[in-house]
Scaffold this motif. Structure first.
Motif, PDB file in Angstrom:
ATOM      1  N   ALA A 183      16.267  11.647  -5.568  1.00 25.65           N
ATOM      2  CA  ALA A 183      15.468  12.630  -4.812  1.00 25.65           C
ATOM      3  C   ALA A 183      15.205  12.113  -3.401  1.00 25.65           C
ATOM      4  O   ALA A 183      15.327  12.855  -2.422  1.00 25.65           O
ATOM      5  CB  ALA A 183      14.155  12.904  -5.535  1.00 25.65           C
ATOM      6  N   ALA A 184      14.878  10.826  -3.271  1.00 25.51           N
ATOM      7  CA  ALA A 184      14.620  10.236  -1.949  1.00 25.51           C
ATOM      8  C   ALA A 184      15.881  10.270  -1.098  1.00 25.51           C
ATOM      9  O   ALA A 184      15.837  10.576   0.097  1.00 25.51           O
ATOM     10  CB  ALA A 184      14.107   8.804  -2.096  1.00 25.51           C
ATOM     11  N   GLU A 185      17.017   9.977  -1.707  1.00 26.50           N
ATOM     12  CA  GLU A 185      18.278  10.015  -0.968  1.00 26.50           C
ATOM     13  C   GLU A 185      18.572  11.424  -0.459  1.00 26.50           C
ATOM     14  O   GLU A 185      19.019  11.617   0.662  1.00 26.50           O
ATOM     15  CB  GLU A 185      19.439   9.542  -1.861  1.00 26.50           C
ATOM     16  N   TYR A 186      18.316  12.392  -1.309  1.00 24.08           N
ATOM     17  CA  TYR A 186      18.600  13.780  -0.930  1.00 24.08           C
ATOM     18  C   TYR A 186      17.688  14.220   0.217  1.00 24.08           C
ATOM     19  O   TYR A 186      18.117  14.876   1.155  1.00 24.08           O
ATOM     20  CB  TYR A 186      18.401  14.675  -2.155  1.00 24.08           C
ATOM     21  N   MET A 187      16.407  13.819   0.137  1.00 22.44           N
ATOM     22  CA  MET A 187      15.464  14.235   1.176  1.00 22.44           C
ATOM     23  C   MET A 187      15.653  13.465   2.482  1.00 22.44           C
ATOM     24  O   MET A 187      15.562  14.023   3.556  1.00 22.44           O
ATOM     25  CB  MET A 187      14.013  14.028   0.695  1.00 22.44           C
ATOM     26  N   GLY A 189      17.884  10.239   2.775  1.00 27.01           N
ATOM     27  CA  GLY A 189      18.943   9.227   2.847  1.00 27.01           C
ATOM     28  C   GLY A 189      20.300   9.845   3.090  1.00 27.01           C
ATOM     29  O   GLY A 189      20.631  10.215   4.219  1.00 27.01           O
ATOM     30  N   ILE A 190      21.074  10.005   2.031  1.00 25.01           N
ATOM     31  CA  ILE A 190      22.410  10.593   2.192  1.00 25.01           C
ATOM     32  C   ILE A 190      22.314  12.023   2.715  1.00 25.01           C
ATOM     33  O   ILE A 190      23.254  12.522   3.310  1.00 25.01           O
ATOM     34  CB  ILE A 190      23.222  10.564   0.878  1.00 25.01           C
ATOM     35  N   GLY A 191      21.185  12.661   2.488  1.00 19.63           N
ATOM     36  CA  GLY A 191      20.963  13.982   3.060  1.00 19.63           C
ATOM     37  C   GLY A 191      21.340  15.100   2.123  1.00 19.63           C
ATOM     38  O   GLY A 191      21.726  14.885   0.982  1.00 19.63           O
TER      39      GLY A 191
END
Ligand SMILES: [Zn+2]
Length: 389
Positions: A183-187, A189-191
């Motif tokens: 979830a953190a990556e999506y928000m 990080g990786i986008g």
């Protein structure tokens, strides 16, 4: 909706809010006044008059000091707690030792550390309105219960009860660490260009997280993604879960060290040990970690065929294993995945790296006040999770 809009677009007038949300002006005015009285929104003086003249509108902005949230990542070696303002900006952090400590002691230490952090900043207990927690465990997100963490040897730990001392009125959300990291990556990080992604995550144990159409998939009980305890053919090595031959016994940090021909350190510094080995450039280490990558890739190829994701992301301790592991992983997915599914697939490292777990936990806390995060983290689908009034 209004809080979300003001957070995203900065100072806005009530008329703009009404236009953007399709709500009636009197409704908007009533809600804005209430939010201003609660300190969530702040009056910022008057803006420019419209072209047609008339009164200059009062502008409102989000008040990031209106409340604070807490993100807690329970790691196998260390537990990290981050205090953030209402916008999610970190204002302080603390770390406590997890390994070989009783769960109640770890949670009590976290409460004490948070008490010190808030006191130093002149905050009251009830200024911390939401707490997000992630742990390498099977989590029952409805009860906030850590059901089983094989690598912590924790069973049936009530995280919500353990953290009540921070503020007994705070909303507390608990998630599996891989789910929080993705979830953190999506928000941040990786986008968001890959709304269908799977994450492979290592922190002594191994787990996965699955995102479908921009939402974390939790499964019926919250246990989705336990790829570390899927069996590899021929495996006989006992696993901390009690079974034999789990993927975890081939690709965890302990397994990685053994497969490079090194006995794991006994002092909880396994990842440092792995990083040092990778930095040494020893070709035997590289070869062994490439083989680890291939085993992980076999598991990933099943996920790729099942989920047909845009991206496979690796995080946690897999990032310490260098290029060799990633090369082996990619080669193995190409070899064993369905060519049509592998064709457009991206395989890459987590962008947030070691910051991802506690960031995920902080976002989990923030979702109490942010609609966009609720959609990604999907906790709204867990019916009895209380949302703040
Ligand atoms: Zn297992």
């Amino acid at each position: 909706m209004i809080v979300d809009l003001v957070q995203r677009s900065g100072p806005v007038s009530r008329a703009t809010i009404a236009r953007s949300t399709n709500m009636a002006k009197p409704t908007v005015s009533a809600i804005v006044e209430e939010l201003a009285a609660e300190g969530v929104l702040r009056e910022l003086g008057v803006g420019e008059a419209s072209h047609s003249g008339g009164r200059r509108p009062v502008l409102y902005e989000f008040n990031q000091a209106s409340h604070h949230v807490l993100g807690v990542h329970i790691g196998v070696e260390t537990t990290t707690a981050v205090l953030a303002d209402a916008r999610g900006h970190e204002v302080a952090r603390a770390a406590v030792v997890t390994s070989r400590e009783a769960p109640a002691d770890v949670l009590a230490s976290v409460c004490a550390a948070v008490g010190r952090m808030t006191e130093e900043r002149g905050l009251a207990k009830n200024d911390v309105t939401a707490i997000g927690v992630c742990a390498p465990a099977l989590i029952d997100p409805v009860e906030g219960l850590l059901v089983f963490a094989p690598n912590l040897e924790w069973r049936n730990v009530n995280i919500v009860e353990g953290l009540r001392q921070v503020n007994d009125e705070a909303t507390i959300y608990v998630h599996n660490v891989a789910q929080a990291v993705l979830a953190a990556e999506y928000m941040e990080g990786i986008g968001q260009k890959w709304p269908n992604a799977v994450l492979l995550y290592e922190d002594n144990g191994v787990g996965a997280a699955i995102m479908i159409d921009g939402s974390i998939f939790h499964g019926v009980q919250g246990f989705a993604g336990e790829i570390g305890h899927c069996k590899l053919p021929g495996g006989q090595e006992p696993c901390n879960c009690g079974a034999k031959g789990c993927l975890e016994t081939r690709v965890s940090v302990t397994a990685m060290l053994r497969r490079t021909g090194h006995e794991p350190n006994q002092d909880g510094t396994l990842h440092q040990q792995l990083r040092a080995l990778v930095q040494s450039g020893d070709p035997r280490v590289k070869r062994a970690l490439r083989e680890v990558g291939k085993d992980l890739g076999l598991a990933a190829s099943w996920l790729v065929n099942l989920v047909n994701p845009d991206a496979v992301v690796i995080g946690g301790g897999f990032l310490d294993a260098g290029d060799a592991l990633l090369d082996g992983l990619i080669a193995s997915i190409r070899d064993q995945g369905l060519p049509e599914s592998v064709g457009g697939l991206t395989v890459q490292r987590s962008v947030l790296g070691s910051a991802a777990p506690v960031r995920g936990a902080t976002l989990l806390a923030l979702q109490a006040s942010r609609r966009s995060l609720q959609r990604v983290l999907g906790s709204l689908r867990v019916p009895s999770l209380p949302l703040p009034e």
